[in-house]
Enzyme design. Structure first.
Site, PDB file in Angstrom:
ATOM      1  N   HIS A 169       0.854  -1.192   0.000  1.00 10.25           N
ATOM      2  CA  HIS A 169       0.000   0.000   0.000  1.00 10.25           C
ATOM      3  C   HIS A 169       0.883   1.232   0.000  1.00 10.25           C
ATOM      4  O   HIS A 169       1.759   1.384   0.848  1.00 10.25           O
ATOM      5  CB  HIS A 169      -0.924   0.013   1.215  1.00 10.25           C
ATOM      6  CG  HIS A 169      -1.858   1.191   1.229  1.00 10.25           C
ATOM      7  ND1 HIS A 169      -3.012   1.217   0.471  1.00 10.25           N
ATOM      8  CD2 HIS A 169      -1.797   2.378   1.877  1.00 10.25           C
ATOM      9  CE1 HIS A 169      -3.631   2.367   0.663  1.00 10.25           C
ATOM     10  NE2 HIS A 169      -2.916   3.088   1.510  1.00 10.25           N
ATOM     11  N   CYS A 170       0.660   2.110  -0.969  1.00 11.87           N
ATOM     12  CA  CYS A 170       1.491   3.301  -1.130  1.00 11.87           C
ATOM     13  C   CYS A 170       0.793   4.497  -0.487  1.00 11.87           C
ATOM     14  O   CYS A 170      -0.276   4.912  -0.951  1.00 11.87           O
ATOM     15  CB  CYS A 170       1.751   3.576  -2.610  1.00 11.87           C
ATOM     16  SG  CYS A 170       2.702   5.087  -2.900  1.00 11.87           S
ATOM     17  N   PRO A 171       1.360   5.079   0.580  1.00 11.38           N
ATOM     18  CA  PRO A 171       0.723   6.265   1.183  1.00 11.38           C
ATOM     19  C   PRO A 171       0.856   7.507   0.312  1.00 11.38           C
ATOM     20  O   PRO A 171       0.103   8.462   0.488  1.00 11.38           O
ATOM     21  CB  PRO A 171       1.477   6.419   2.512  1.00 11.38           C
ATOM     22  CG  PRO A 171       2.802   5.780   2.279  1.00 11.38           C
ATOM     23  CD  PRO A 171       2.566   4.665   1.313  1.00 11.38           C
TER      24      PRO A 171
END
Length: 315
Positions: free
Chosen positions: A4-6
């Site tokens: 998951h890429c913030p």
């Protein structure tokens, strides 16, 4: 799914991985260009450091340039490492989760060598651990092409407006054929195998062959009644009596104390409270007996204000 890429507030998966690679590439290119421009500016200021101060930038401009240069350099370093790590994953066709699975399998192989090629599983079952090759590494070029949407056009890999890969490409993945098609990935892990259901033996647990469940129901009712008694005990707690009531009771029970005589200088009990300077509430003009017995919580600021008003009136 990779991770998951913030930064993009989205999960990096088979369909979003090409966009994530392009995002990192162009971010590194843009920040690197800004780094070169900042370096030129810093070099120019450093070269003219011996000139008078009025011929150069102000202290505020120098401070702003320093903060911007340091922040941009750290961001460029971090994103460059992330881009290199992503390109390595793209070339080997492994996501972050799959790299963890490969490391876990290698750890199980090292452990199994010490126990004769197998590890104990749940219920005492011996689970054989056999080396398995990662089935989705099909070559560097094929890995990159599959990860970037299946297109062999190199220019389209860097085009920011490239389309998302077709949904049908995420149903099946090409394998290298090193392992038997019946072998699944990831390999079995004895620590993740669920425990077999245990058979309940009432004879051993309760010493009886009664399987009607009456014992369990009776035990549950006893626990329920105990919980209700505890809850009622918390609700039925008696409130502590006021101080004057407790004081009167203690005075009546004491035979050697005259309740009609009031000792004004007594320092015993709660009425004998003093601050660090030895002052009592009555020194601030408070009727200790009346106001304390009424259990009024008067702030100290109000007491000081009342004392000042009385002193002003007495003048």
């Amino acid at each position: 799914m990779d991770h998951h890429c913030p930064w993009t507030s989205n999960c990096v998966s088979h369909f979003t991985f090409p966009h994530f690679v392009r995002f990192l590439f162009w971010a590194v290119v843009g920040i690197a260009y800004l780094e070169t421009r900042l370096w030129v500016r810093v070099s120019k200021i450093w070269g003219s450091r011996n000139l008078p101060s009025y011929m150069g930038p102000s202290m505020g401009q120098i401070g702003h340039l320093f903060i911007l240069f340091v922040t941009n350099s750290l961001t460029l370093f971090a994103l460059t490492l992330l881009l290199l790590r992503t390109l390595w994953s793209l070339g080997s066709n492994t996501t972050t989760i799959e790299s963890w699975e490969i490391e876990r399998h290698e750890t199980l192989l090292r452990r199994a060598r010490r126990f004769g090629g197998s590890l104990p599983g749940p219920g005492g079952v011996s689970v054989p651990i056999v080396k398995q090759e990662f089935p989705y590494d099909i070559g560097i070029w094929s890995n990159i092409k599959a990860g970037m949407g299946g297109s062999a056009n190199v220019l389209s890999w860097f085009w920011p407006l490239a389309k998302t890969p077709d949904r049908s490409t995420g149903l099946e993945y090409e394998e290298n054929g090193f392992e038997d098609p019946t072998v699944s990935w990831p390999p079995p892990d004895p620590d993740r195998i669920p425990l077999p259901p245990r058979e309940q033996q009432n004879d051993l647990m309760y010493g009886t062959t009664d399987t009607s469940g009456n014992i369990e129901v009776e035990a549950f009712r006893r626990r329920q009644e105990a919980d209700l008694r505890r809850r009622r005990g918390l609700v039925e707690l008696e409130r502590r009596k006021p101080f004057h009531a407790r004081f009167e009771n203690s005075s009546n029970e004491s035979s050697d104390v005259d309740s009609d005589v009031k000792n004004e200088d007594s320092d015993r009990g709660e009425e004998g409270w003093k601050n660090s300077e030895g002052e009592r509430l009555r020194d601030f003009g408070v009727d200790e007996e009346a106001e304390f017995y009424d259990e009024e919580d008067i702030p100290l600021a109000i007491l000081i204000q009342q004392r000042k008003e009385r002193q002003h009136l007495s003048r």
